[in-house]
Every structure is written in C-alpha cells, then in structure tokens.
Write a protein that holds these residues in place. Structure first.
Motif, PDB file in Angstrom:
ATOM      1  N   GLY A  68       0.837  -1.193   0.000  1.00 34.04           N
ATOM      2  CA  GLY A  68       0.000   0.000   0.000  1.00 34.04           C
ATOM      3  C   GLY A  68       0.868   1.238   0.000  1.00 34.04           C
ATOM      4  N   PRO A  69       0.302   2.378  -0.382  1.00 33.52           N
ATOM      5  CA  PRO A  69       1.087   3.613  -0.439  1.00 33.52           C
ATOM      6  C   PRO A  69       1.525   4.058   0.958  1.00 33.52           C
ATOM      7  N   SER A  70       2.483   5.007   1.005  1.00 31.06           N
ATOM      8  CA  SER A  70       2.971   5.509   2.296  1.00 31.06           C
ATOM      9  C   SER A  70       1.826   6.110   3.096  1.00 31.06           C
ATOM     10  N   GLY A  71       1.878   5.940   4.397  1.00 26.84           N
ATOM     11  CA  GLY A  71       0.878   6.554   5.264  1.00 26.84           C
ATOM     12  C   GLY A  71      -0.443   5.826   5.286  1.00 26.84           C
ATOM     13  N   CYS A  72      -0.487   4.572   4.778  1.00 27.28           N
ATOM     14  CA  CYS A  72      -1.761   3.865   4.755  1.00 27.28           C
ATOM     15  C   CYS A  72      -1.955   3.012   5.998  1.00 27.28           C
ATOM     16  N   GLY A  73      -0.999   3.043   6.916  1.00 27.20           N
ATOM     17  CA  GLY A  73      -1.188   2.349   8.187  1.00 27.20           C
ATOM     18  C   GLY A  73      -0.605   0.951   8.244  1.00 27.20           C
ATOM     19  N   LYS A  74       0.139   0.515   7.210  1.00 24.03           N
ATOM     20  CA  LYS A  74       0.633  -0.862   7.266  1.00 24.03           C
ATOM     21  C   LYS A  74       1.722  -1.028   8.311  1.00 24.03           C
ATOM     22  N   SER A  75       2.603  -0.012   8.459  1.00 19.88           N
ATOM     23  CA  SER A  75       3.621  -0.117   9.514  1.00 19.88           C
ATOM     24  C   SER A  75       2.980  -0.051  10.890  1.00 19.88           C
ATOM     25  N   THR A 234       6.080  -4.121   2.652  1.00 18.04           N
ATOM     26  CA  THR A 234       7.006  -3.734   1.588  1.00 18.04           C
ATOM     27  C   THR A 234       6.375  -2.715   0.650  1.00 18.04           C
ATOM     28  N   HIS A 235       7.230  -1.841   0.131  1.00 21.49           N
ATOM     29  CA  HIS A 235       6.794  -0.888  -0.895  1.00 21.49           C
ATOM     30  C   HIS A 235       7.071  -1.441  -2.277  1.00 21.49           C
ATOM     31  N   ASN A 236       7.788  -2.541  -2.299  1.00 25.36           N
ATOM     32  CA  ASN A 236       8.248  -3.081  -3.568  1.00 25.36           C
ATOM     33  C   ASN A 236       7.303  -4.218  -3.981  1.00 25.36           C
ATOM     34  N   MET A 237       6.468  -3.959  -4.981  1.00 26.96           N
ATOM     35  CA  MET A 237       5.448  -4.949  -5.340  1.00 26.96           C
ATOM     36  C   MET A 237       6.060  -6.187  -5.970  1.00 26.96           C
TER      37      MET A 237
END
Lengths: 286, 350
Positions: A68-75, A234-237
């Motif tokens: 998911g994009p940055s700031g979407c709450g996954k971390s 991960t940000h890397n799909m």
C-alpha cells in the motif's frame, strides 16, 4: 519518464507471472500452531484515527505481504501485532490480536513473552553498537534472560539461516557496525532468530538496501518460511509477488487506513476484486 | 589507450586562496599595523588598549576598501563579517593564554623534584621551597573528588535515565530543577551541608562533608550531560532490544547505556572538572590541613584550592607566593589532562 511509464504498464502481467511461479502454501498444512489473527484492529495516535477495523488471518507457516502507499497504516498495523505500537506515548488501540487463539492484549499478558514469540526486523538495520557480531546474534538470550546450553551451535545455525554465516564466520569478534548495510540487516534477522520466535514481523526490511542484499534477504525469507510465520511490509510490489503466499492491500483516503483487499498473492496481482487494488498493482497511482 | 598512457595531473585545491591573495591579505594587515603605529604616535591616543582597538578598526577598514576596489560591495561586506569573527576569537583567546602563561611563568619557580613527595606538616608557607610539598593537597583533592564522584555518578546517571528512558510525569519539573541546580553558587552548597549535616549531626569537619558539598555541585553537570548523551542513542536500538523480549530495564542496562559509554565518560570528566577547583565549600566543611590525611571520615583534609588559598593569605614572603602559584600550576595541569582526555574520548566516538 516515458520509459518508467512503459515499465509500469508492463508490470501487471509480469507481477502476476512472478506470483504464479511461487507455489502458494495452504493454511493448516504444518504443525506450527494456528498462527496469528487480527480481529477488528483500530489504532490511534492521539486523537488521529490512523487504522480502521483490520481483520486479517496469518496462517502458520505462510508469508504475508502488506502493501500500500505511504501513510496507509501498514507499519502501524504490523507494530500492533507484537505490541510495539504502545511504545509511542500517544498511541491507542482497539480490537484483538490472537496468537494461537489467545489475545495478546488481554489483561495480565506478559508483554515480554509475547515479543519473544513474535520477533521483529526493522526498516533500518540496527545492530547493537557496543557488541560484536557474535554477541549481537546471541543478545536476545541475555536480554530476555534465556538459558541455552550450546550457544556456539545456536550462533552458527542462526547465522546460517540468515544467510550470513559464510561472510562472518571468521570475524565474529568484530563490531556489528563493521558490516555493510545488507549484512547488518541479515545480522538483525539472525539476532531475532536466536530467541526462536513463532512469527517474524519485517517492517520494510529491504528499503535501505541495494538489490543484491535485497535478493539475499528474500532467499532468507523463503528459507525461514519453512519454520515460521512471516509478515512483511514492503513498498516493492515485485518483492511482494516474489516472496509472499498472501497479500493484503492497505489504503488510506484522507481518513484512517483500511485493508481494502486480501487474498492469495497470485490472485491479488492477476485478478484483484477491488478496483483500487487493481489501480495500485498496475501502477496507476501510489 | 591503456591506463599507463594517461598523464595524471597533480592534485590541487583550486577553491583555496592563491599565494598572491594570501600575500595581499598579509600586506593589508601589515599596512593597517603601520597606520595604527603612525596614528598612535602623532595623535594623543596612547597605551596598549589604543593600539589594540585602532589596529582592529583599521584592519576592518583596510580590508573593506581592498575588497571594495578589487571585487564588489557584497564581497566587502562579507569581509567585514569575517574580520569581526576573527576579532571575536582573538578576544576569547587573549585571557585564556594570559592566564595559562602567567601561571606557568610564576608557578614553575615553586616547583621542585620532591614536590609530590612531601607535605607541609613540618614546613610553613614561608620556609624555603624545598622544605615542603603538596602531597597532602594532591591526595586530598583526589579523595574529595573521588568520593564525590562515587555518589554523584549513580545519582546523575539515574536522573539522566529517568529523563530520557522513563520520561515520567515528573520529567519536566526535574529537568527544570536540575538546570536550576547547576546555577547554585558553590558557597551555598557548602552552607547547606554545614547547616543540614554538620551542625545537627556530625559536629565536625571532614573530607566526606566536603565531598557531599561537591556532590551537590556535580550531580547537575553529570545528570544534564548524561541526559544529552542518552538522547543521542537512536530509538531504533531501544525498540530492537524490547522486540527481542527484554524488559525496559534490561534494554537500558545492556543496550542503551553501553552504547552511550564514551559519552558517559565525558559526563564524568566534565563533572570532575566542574568541582576540582572549588574552594569556598571546601573551606567551610572540610577545612584544611598541612599533614596528609587519607581518612575522609575524620578530621580536616588538605586540598589544592586550600593550599593555594593558604599560601597567599597567611604567607607574604617570596616563597609563599611561589608556593601559591605552583599549586595553581598543578591544579591547572590536572584540569588540562581532564579536558584533554574528555575531548579525546568524545572525539573517538564519531
């Protein structure tokens, strides 16, 4: 610019084929327990609602990628899974996280025991600077006051499983900081393996690393998934497609982050049910 | 073309001032000096201060004019600022060099080979220099500082840990109090021990009382430095420790504090440097002695500040004054060693 666009257009097919190559593991096919279950997890920082109603199962012995994009709450979400979320003074939470059926937030739960069972690898490699490579790997035993009889064997097996043994076997007495970034990250993985966790959380473990080191860590993940449950942000799909059995897509639309869709990785990358997932994995935004 | 055919040019630093630039700057300073000399001699301006002020003003003006002619007004304004900052450095260094030089020049007369072997038990400050030494003073200062450190370091470190790791509700008031405490005049610390411990309890002066007074002065320095040092340790390390199943206490003890080791050593050295020359509280609660006393719990004890104070106050001969300066020289050397090692240790960290 145009080259980049072409790459992105070409991506869906290749991602799907990468994901298809990866044989998906079925839940419940191994004796590792029932795994980890998040039930209606909400998270706040102060009054800001950052994560809304995430219900997600992580079957034992599988690899799940959170994208998911940055700031979407996954971390934020991954940090609620081993109670690292509460480290931020303003943090608040609702919902349950169950490990083998027991809520880790239940009153009277010993949080240090929870974190022993659910280990974590961070975005930035963070070996302990005052310790040697060998001491770093075994630091969990000292920190958690665990007794192990044969620490030499444990040291070797952790480093072997983290794919670092051959590179450091002759320099175990050197400082952890003397290693390269990728080696440091694998040292941190070895460190979290020494306390034998059931679940390993990885919060963008490769975002600070070069492609070669990333490849080594992905190999390590494949290896580790034989014996433990792995959840990786991960940000890397491409990476999600390469390493994971299941993928969950998170998104925030100005409001709190939500989990839009989850499913087998091959399905998320080839035939997502939700339009927003499709837009994201085909590179139309994010 | 193979690599051997390439002629490697000499490494240069084209961004630095050229030799002719340096020469021009030097000539500017020289001509400002000559101008000052002429001005002082033809006008009623007299004295070192006149030389000093006129010289700096003329350096600034000459440099401004030179830059204005050769370059432009912006470069000229820039040159004013750089000349002013050099003036600032010189103004700071003059008193430092002056003090150090004076102490060395006057202090070496009071030194002799046995100075660290003898005390003043059998000598008075007016006796020949060779008759006594400052063994009792050096040992006394060492003991006072050591005992003060034994108390201050744990208290200061724990305060630092409370402020950075526990971050309890009392952090703000405690931080404020620690800062306020570092401004406590040393005589107040001495009076506090005198009225709170000596009069109601012990009724006698001793080395321990002096150490307690010094502790009051030392804790704020150590606590503040420890807080700053612990703050520099990245949160990543704390999280890594806790994520391995450690309690907060074990994470702090095994990860955070060891990572801050060299910085904490600097805190100790700064704390010692803060108190090693304190005179007023020592006079009040430890008194002074001429005989070596190694028992901090009983009786007055000599110390370097007391030695200096006594030599100047009770003497009056050439010998007593030489003794006083020699005591200062020894004290200054100790402080130099302390600060030098602090800088070395903190420099090695990066």
């Amino acid at each position: 610019m145009s080259e980049e666009n072409q790459n992105q257009k070409a991506m869906p097919a290749s991602l799907a084929s990468v994901a298809a190559k990866h044989a998906q593991k079925q839940p419940g096919t191994n004796p590792l327990g029932t795994g980890l279950e998040a039930r209606g997890v909400h998270a706040w920082f102060g009054t800001k609602h950052v994560l809304s109603d995430v219900t997600l199962d992580f079957a034992a012995g599988t690899v799940t990628a959170l994208i998911g994009p940055s700031g979407c709450g996954k971390s934020t979400f991954i940090r609620t899974l081993n109670r690292m979320h509460e480290f931020i003074p303003t943090a608040a939470l609702a919902g349950e996280v169950r490990l083998d059926g027991k809520d880790i937030y239940a009153p009277g739960t010993d949080v240090t025991k929870i974190r022993l069972k659910i280990g974590m690898v961070f975005q930035k490699p963070n070996p302990f600077p005052s310790m040697t490579i060998g001491e770093n790997v075994l630091s969990g035993l000292k920190l958690a006051e665990l007794k192990r009889s044969n620490t030499d064997d444990l040291l070797e097996s952790c480093l072997v499983r983290a794919g670092l043994w051959n590179e450091v076997k002759d320099r175990l007495k050197e400082q952890g900081g003397s290693l390269s970034g990728g080696q440091q990250q694998r040292l941190c993985i070895a460190r979290s393996l020494a306390v034998e966790p059931q679940v390993l959380l990885m919060d963008e473990p490769c975002s600070a690393l070069d492609p070669g080191s990333t490849f080594r860590i992905e190999e390590t993940i494949a290896e580790l998934s034989q014996t433990m449950t792995i959840i990786i942000v991960t940000h890397n799909m491409q990476q999600a497609a390469r390493v994971s059995d299941y993928t969950a897509f998170f998104l925030s639309n100005d409001g709190p982050g939500l989990m839009v869709e989850t499913g087998p990785t091959s399905q998320i990358f080839s035939a997502p049910r939700d339009k927003r997932t499709e837009d994201y994995v085909t590179g139309r935004f994010g | 073309m193979s690599t051997t055919d390439i002629k490697i040019p000499a490494p240069g630093k084209p961004w630095q001032a050229s030799r002719s630039d340096k020469l021009k700057s030097f000539l500017t300073v020289i001509s400002a000096g000559i101008f000052t000399f002429i001005l002082v001699n033809v006008t009623p301006l007299k004295g070192k201060l006149a030389y000093f002020i006129l010289f700096f003003i003329s350096v600034i003006v000459f440099e401004y004019i030179r830059q204005r002619i050769t370059r432009d007004s912006q470069a000229a304004k820039d040159s004013v600022l750089s000349t002013l900052s050099i003036l600032g450095i010189v103004l700071t260094l003059i008193p430092i060099f002056s003090i150090v030089l004076t102490v060395f020049v006057k202090g070496y007369k009071g030194l002799h080979w046995q100075i660290l072997n003898k005390d003043m038990a059998l000598a008075s400050v007016n006796d020949p220099i060779e008759a006594g030494g400052l063994l009792h003073a050096v040992l006394g200062t060492f003991l006072l500082v050591f005992v003060a450190l034994l108390i201050s370091f744990p208290v200061g470190l724990l305060t630092g840990i409370y402020l950075t790791e526990i971050r309890g509700t009392l952090s703000r008031p405690i931080r404020f109090l620690v800062q306020a405490m570092s401004g406590v005049p040393s005589i107040v610390a001495g009076l506090f021990i005198l009225s709170a411990v000596i009069y109601p309890i012990t009724n006698s002066l001793s080395g321990l009382m002096g150490s307690l007074a010094l502790t009051i002065l030392m804790i704020p320095t150590i606590a503040r430095t420890a807080e700053e040092v612990l703050k520099l340790i990245p949160d990543d390390l704390r999280e890594a420790g806790v994520a391995l199943g450690a309690t907060q206490w074990r994470t702090v003890a095994m990860v955070v504090v060891p990572a801050a080791k060299s910085g904490l050593l600097t805190a100790v050295i700064l704390g010692i440097a803060r108190i090693i020359g304190e005179t007023a509280p020592i006079l009040l609660v430890t008194g002074g002695a001429d005989k070596t006393n190694l028992n901090p719990f009983e009786g007055s004890m000599g110390s370097l500040p007391f030695y200096i104070w006594k030599a100047f106050l009770t003497g009056g001969t050439e010998q007593s004054i030489a003794r006083g300066w020699a005591g200062m020289l020894i004290l200054l050397i100790f402080i130099f060693i302390l600060f030098g090692s602090a800088r070395y240790i903190s420099g090695r960290r990066s």
